[in-house]
Motif scaffolding. Sequence first.
Motif, short mmCIF file in Angstrom:
data_model
loop_
_atom_site.label_atom_id
_atom_site.label_comp_id
_atom_site.label_asym_id
_atom_site.label_seq_id
_atom_site.Cartn_x
_atom_site.Cartn_y
_atom_site.Cartn_z
N ALA A 9 -1.91 -0.68 5.00
CA ALA A 9 -1.87 -1.47 6.38
C ALA A 9 -1.70 -0.47 7.31
CB ALA A 9 -0.88 -2.68 6.15
N ARG A 10 -0.78 0.14 7.25
CA ARG A 10 -0.27 1.37 8.16
C ARG A 10 -1.54 2.44 8.20
NH1 ARG A 10 4.89 3.31 8.14
NH2 ARG A 10 4.16 5.13 9.29
N GLN A 11 -1.91 2.58 7.19
CA GLN A 11 -3.36 3.60 7.02
C GLN A 11 -4.28 3.24 8.16
OE1 GLN A 11 -4.15 5.33 3.33
NE2 GLN A 11 -2.09 5.04 2.75
N VAL A 12 -4.71 2.08 7.92
CA VAL A 12 -5.65 1.51 8.66
C VAL A 12 -5.79 0.91 10.09
CG1 VAL A 12 -6.98 1.00 6.58
CG2 VAL A 12 -5.58 -1.03 7.73
N LEU A 13 -4.21 0.70 10.43
CA LEU A 13 -3.87 0.20 11.85
C LEU A 13 -4.81 1.07 12.73
CD1 LEU A 13 -0.11 -0.56 11.90
CD2 LEU A 13 -1.97 -1.84 12.69
N GLY A 14 -4.75 2.35 12.76
CA GLY A 14 -5.31 3.08 13.89
C GLY A 14 -6.88 2.87 13.97
N ALA A 15 -7.60 2.64 12.93
CA ALA A 15 -9.07 2.22 12.92
C ALA A 15 -9.21 0.93 13.14
CB ALA A 15 -9.45 2.45 11.46
N ALA A 16 -8.36 -0.07 12.90
CA ALA A 16 -8.57 -1.42 13.44
C ALA A 16 -8.62 -1.46 14.93
CB ALA A 16 -7.26 -2.37 12.74
N ALA A 17 -7.47 -0.58 15.44
CA ALA A 17 -7.21 -0.74 17.03
C ALA A 17 -8.44 0.02 17.54
CB ALA A 17 -6.00 0.20 17.33
N ALA A 18 -8.83 1.03 17.04
CA ALA A 18 -10.08 1.70 17.64
C ALA A 18 -11.55 0.62 17.51
CB ALA A 18 -10.47 2.82 16.64
N GLY A 19 -11.49 -0.06 16.54
CA GLY A 19 -12.57 -1.11 16.67
C GLY A 19 -12.42 -2.02 17.93
N VAL A 20 -11.24 -2.34 18.22
CA VAL A 20 -11.05 -3.01 19.46
C VAL A 20 -11.28 -2.40 20.67
CG1 VAL A 20 -9.27 -4.49 20.95
CG2 VAL A 20 -9.20 -4.53 18.49
N PRO A 150 -14.77 -0.51 7.78
CA PRO A 150 -14.67 -1.41 6.59
C PRO A 150 -13.41 -1.56 5.81
CG PRO A 150 -16.71 -0.01 6.67
CD PRO A 150 -15.90 0.20 7.91
N ALA A 151 -12.41 -0.53 5.79
CA ALA A 151 -11.13 -0.49 5.05
C ALA A 151 -10.39 -1.51 6.00
CB ALA A 151 -10.66 0.84 5.06
N ALA A 152 -10.51 -1.57 7.38
CA ALA A 152 -9.59 -2.47 7.99
C ALA A 152 -9.83 -3.90 7.73
CB ALA A 152 -9.67 -2.12 9.46
N VAL A 153 -11.10 -4.21 7.67
CA VAL A 153 -11.59 -5.55 7.43
C VAL A 153 -11.17 -5.87 6.08
CG1 VAL A 153 -13.61 -7.08 6.96
CG2 VAL A 153 -13.69 -5.27 9.02
N GLN A 154 -11.42 -4.96 5.21
CA GLN A 154 -10.99 -5.41 3.94
C GLN A 154 -9.29 -5.59 3.68
OE1 GLN A 154 -13.30 -5.57 1.06
NE2 GLN A 154 -11.29 -6.91 0.15
N GLU A 155 -8.71 -5.06 4.43
CA GLU A 155 -7.16 -5.05 4.45
C GLU A 155 -6.81 -6.33 5.13
OE1 GLU A 155 -3.05 -4.30 3.91
OE2 GLU A 155 -4.95 -3.56 2.94
N ALA A 156 -7.53 -6.69 5.92
CA ALA A 156 -7.33 -8.09 6.56
C ALA A 156 -7.76 -9.18 5.62
CB ALA A 156 -7.95 -8.16 7.77
N LEU A 157 -8.88 -9.03 4.79
CA LEU A 157 -8.99 -10.13 3.87
C LEU A 157 -8.54 -10.02 2.61
CD1 LEU A 157 -11.61 -11.97 3.30
CD2 LEU A 157 -12.88 -9.87 2.35
N ASP A 158 -7.79 -8.80 2.20
CA ASP A 158 -6.75 -8.84 1.25
C ASP A 158 -5.61 -9.66 1.66
OD1 ASP A 158 -8.53 -7.50 -0.43
OD2 ASP A 158 -7.64 -5.41 -0.25
#
Length: 203
Positions: A9-20, A150-158
């Motif tokens: 979750a910590r690793q993909v936070l930045g990528a998730a934020a970048a999508g927004v 995709p890694a952020a989406v997968q983390e959200a799904l998991d």
Amino acid sequence: MADLTSSMARQVLGAAAAGVSDVVRLLPSDAGDPVWRRPTPCADWDLRTLLNHLTAEHLWVPRLLAGETLAEVGDDYDGDVLGSDPPAAWEDAITRSLLAWAQVDDETVQIQMSFGPVTRHEYAQQMVVDLVVHGWDLARGAGLPYDPAPAAVQEALDYERPRLEGGEGWPGIFGRAVPVPEGNTEPLDEVVALTGRDPRWGR
């Protein structure tokens, strides 16, 4: 207790934020532009209200991670936090939030949320879900493309799948899960459906 200092979750936070941020940067800097009044998949929320919600959430992050209580933060971020330039307000808030997350050295520490205590680890998971889903909301409301990592989406799904299977939900936050249209295998569509949205909204 497991070391969670480098959780997914910590690793993909930045990528998730970048999508927004990719979506927000395409929105008008003028708060008076009529685009900000467009509806979104969030019932009763237009684009400005939705971005205001997201921005306020990330203004909370540094203070909660620093150990402040809900009472200590109080109503500091109630009302409008976007001002005259909504994209700039968002960029400032998400930058501060990600800097605070980068300084976390123990994800097992608990913080107090409105619905009870959670570890910093679960807080990060919830932030990923929120970013992925509300990024979709913003993009659909604005009629803009959305390409989350995709890694952020997968983390959200998991995170969401076992919660819903266990009977948990997001009362007062997200709506009741809706079925994914038959034959749809897109992970992002499943995430938004699990949080009460019709993946076909705005198409």
